[in-house]
Structures are given as structure tokens and as C-alpha cells.
Design a protein around this motif. Structure first.
Motif, PDB file in Angstrom:
ATOM      1  N   ALA A 174      -3.918 -39.318  22.401  1.00  0.00           N
ATOM      2  CA  ALA A 174      -3.676 -40.544  23.159  1.00  0.00           C
ATOM      3  C   ALA A 174      -3.193 -41.629  22.195  1.00  0.00           C
ATOM      4  O   ALA A 174      -3.677 -41.736  21.060  1.00  0.00           O
ATOM      5  CB  ALA A 174      -4.941 -40.986  23.870  1.00  0.00           C
ATOM      6  N   LYS A 235      -6.489 -37.275  26.901  1.00  0.00           N
ATOM      7  CA  LYS A 235      -5.971 -38.546  27.417  1.00  0.00           C
ATOM      8  C   LYS A 235      -6.999 -39.668  27.295  1.00  0.00           C
ATOM      9  O   LYS A 235      -6.629 -40.843  27.163  1.00  0.00           O
ATOM     10  CB  LYS A 235      -5.542 -38.383  28.879  1.00  0.00           C
ATOM     11  CG  LYS A 235      -4.315 -37.494  29.058  1.00  0.00           C
ATOM     12  CD  LYS A 235      -3.666 -37.679  30.419  1.00  0.00           C
ATOM     13  CE  LYS A 235      -4.579 -37.278  31.535  1.00  0.00           C
ATOM     14  NZ  LYS A 235      -3.950 -37.462  32.867  1.00  0.00           N
ATOM     15  N   GLY A 237      -8.842 -40.187  24.850  1.00  0.00           N
ATOM     16  CA  GLY A 237      -8.867 -40.700  23.492  1.00  0.00           C
ATOM     17  C   GLY A 237      -9.928 -40.117  22.586  1.00  0.00           C
ATOM     18  O   GLY A 237     -10.340 -40.760  21.616  1.00  0.00           O
ATOM     19  N   ALA A 253       0.991 -41.762  28.194  1.00  0.00           N
ATOM     20  CA  ALA A 253      -0.193 -42.260  27.493  1.00  0.00           C
ATOM     21  C   ALA A 253      -0.513 -41.474  26.229  1.00  0.00           C
ATOM     22  O   ALA A 253      -1.409 -41.851  25.476  1.00  0.00           O
ATOM     23  CB  ALA A 253      -1.405 -42.236  28.423  1.00  0.00           C
ATOM     24  N   VAL A 254       0.201 -40.357  26.006  1.00  0.00           N
ATOM     25  CA  VAL A 254      -0.055 -39.565  24.806  1.00  0.00           C
ATOM     26  C   VAL A 254       1.237 -39.424  24.012  1.00  0.00           C
ATOM     27  O   VAL A 254       2.333 -39.674  24.517  1.00  0.00           O
ATOM     28  CB  VAL A 254      -0.628 -38.169  25.145  1.00  0.00           C
ATOM     29  CG1 VAL A 254      -1.826 -38.286  26.076  1.00  0.00           C
ATOM     30  CG2 VAL A 254       0.431 -37.262  25.751  1.00  0.00           C
TER      31      VAL A 254
END
Length: 304
Positions: A174, A235, A237, A253-254
Motif C-alpha cells: 500500500a 491494501k 497497509g 491504493a497500492v
């Protein structure tokens, strides 16, 4: 389209395809309801038109030459298209009904299959698909599924397997995780990060070591046997994870942990029973999956 480049007859291609799938002229003649000499003549004419030898004949039987192996996938695509053209033209695809069970890994079933199967609703609305998210090969041998998508070629003689290409995977994290932990500059730096693993994360250690990432067992701070869970942990994190590029490149998002890091390739096999030869509903779904998954593999490998 370059019409001058098409120098062969479809019936010749059909004879070659049937021979390759059945393993003999006699088998091809049986399924095509013709004679063995006719099959031989058609393949000979195809070889002459293409200027290559497609099959070799020996006391052990027939084998495909290198040229035959190079061309077989393209010819199978032609065969699948010809089948669908015929069925759509006379309305048969609209009349086919019944259930087809497709099994694949949980992540592939959730992220890839919905898009690949979407044309089926227009092509053959009477077919109902049941998706079984599982990695167990016995789903086919125990008749729990009609079609399986696997990363290993099966060795059971009663199954038909087709290699569709290779999917690619890479290390992703992420963006907010990398903002906190820092972005590695070398493969060696990646080993200093937290990792998200699958059911057996240590199996990933050997290939990563070979790629210059000396990751340790204690680096895997989160793991799950469920691919969707591992994807969501990535995702969220929790760290770095090896994921299919088809997913990672499409998720804003990554990001890849290290641009230019080499990809791991894993084969995609489409597997079904011998019943494929006689079941129209299984054939329609099998051919649709073959085209769709091949397209995904080509896009991820930089093909057309």
C-alpha cells in the motif's frame, strides 16, 4: 486484414486440431465422422499451404513438430471462434441450458472471473455458472466441478488440460505503508520490510532469495490461506506481498515496491473432463474462459 496471407482451408485446420487432441488420424476421423485417409490428406494439404511440417509419424504414433506446437494455440482459437459462430448463427447457444461449475482460487474467482464470464449472459443466457473458490484438484476428479483453473498441469489421464499462458506476479505494498516505512532502493532493502504471506509464506522465501531479497520467516507479520484476505491485508497497509500484476497494477491504493523488480511467472491451466467433447454447455464456458484468461495473460506479459 491481409486476405492474401490466408492460404489454407478451415477444414484442413479442423483436421489438424482433431488429430492433435485425439492423438491419431483414426481418432480424428472418428470424431469428425470421416475417414483416416481424408484426415491425412487434409493435414498434408495444410502443411503444404503453410510450408511447414506439423506432425511427425513414427512407430510410437503421432507427435507435433515444433512448428505444430507453435501454431496449435492459434488454431485452437480459430476452432473456438468457429464453434461459437456456428452456434450463434443458428441460435443454438441461446438454447443451451444447464449448470456449469467452475473452480479457481479464491482470489482469481473474485477478481478475474466476473469480467471474463460477463459475455456469457448475452451468448448463452440459459447457462447457469456456479463458481467454487478452491485450489483442490480433486474438485474435478470427484466430479465436484466441470472446469478448473489451476497453476499446475494435472496428470490424471481422464482430464483435458490446456495451457493458456502465464500470469505474472510482483511485490506490492500500500502506498501509505511505503510512505511510513520508506521505499526500498534495492532488492536487498525489501527484506527489511514487513511482509504479508499466504498459507505457507516460507515457500515464497526461496524464489525471493534467488531474486536477491533475503527475507526471513519472522518478516511475515500477517498471513492467510485465503487469497482475498491476504490482498485486503496488503491494501490495509500491513506490509509487502507477492500479488498478481493483473490486480496490483489496477489498484490505485497500492504500488510496486521496487520499480523494475523482476516478475514471477506462474502458468495458467484450464482443465476439464473428457465430457468436454460431448457437452455443449461445458464447451461454451470452456472456450469463453480460454479466450478471456488468455487475453488477461497476454496483457500482463506485454503481448497484443
Amino acid at each position: 486484414m491481409n486476405w492474401q496471407a490466408v492460404s489454407f482451408d478451415w477444414n484442413q485446420v479442423r483436421a489438424f486440431l482433431a488429430t492433435a487432441e485425439e492423438g491419431s488420424f483414426s481418432g480424428a476421423a472418428r470424431v469428425l465422422k470421416t475417414t483416416q485417409p481424408t484426415i491425412g490428406r487434409q493435414i498434408g494439404a495444410l502443411e503444404e499451404a503453410l510450408g511447414v511440417t506439423l506432425v511427425e509419424r513414427s512407430v510410437r504414433g503421432l507427435t507435433l513438430t515444433e512448428a505444430g506446437r507453435d501454431l496449435i494455440d492459434h488454431m485452437r482459437t480459430m476452432g473456438e471462434a468457429a464453434t461459437l459462430i456456428s452456434m450463434v448463427a443458428d441460435g443454438k447457444s441461446q438454447d443451451v441450458t444447464g449448470e456449469v461449475t467452475v473452480t479457481g482460487t479464491d482470489l482469481l474467482s473474485a477478481a478475474i472471473l466476473p469480467g471474463v464470464l460477463k459475455p456469457l449472459r448475452q451468448m448463452a443466457p440459459g447457462i447457469r455458472v456456479r463458481i467454487l473458490a478452491s485450489s483442490e484438484m480433486q474438485n474435478l476428479t470427484q466430479r465436484e466441478a466441470d472446469i478448473a483453473i489451476r497453476h499446475v498441469r494435472p496428470d490424471q489421464p481422464d482430464l483435458i488440460a490446456r495451457h493458456l499462458g502465464d500470469f505474472r506476479a510482483n511485490l506490492y505494498a500500500a502506498s501509505d505503508y511505503l510512505n511510513r516505512a520508506g521505499r526500498p532502493r534495492t532488492a536487498r532493502d525489501i527484506a527489511d520490510h514487513d511482509f504479508v504471506g499466504n498459507a505457507d509464506p516460507e515457500r515464497l522465501m526461496a524464489p525471493l532469495h534467488n531474486m536477491g531479497v533475503p527475507v526471513r520467516p519472522e518478516s511475515f507479520v500477517m498471513s492467510s490461506a485465503n487469497g482475498i484476505v491476504a490482498w485486503e491485508l496488503l491494501k490495509a497497509g500491513y506490509g509487502v506481498s507477492m500479488q498478481p500484476e493483473a490486480l496490483g497494477d489496477a489498484e490505485p491504493a497500492v504500488e510496486k515496491v521496487l520499480p523494475g523488480f523482476p516478475s514471477l511467472e506462474f502458468p495458467v491451466w484450464l482443465v476439464t473432463h473428457r465430457e468436454l467433447q460431448t457437452s455443449r454447455r461445458i464447451r461454451i464456458v470452456f472456450d469463453l474462459l480460454a479466450r478471456g484468461l488468455s487475453d488477461v495473460a497476454k496483457r500482463r506479459s506485454g503481448g497484443d
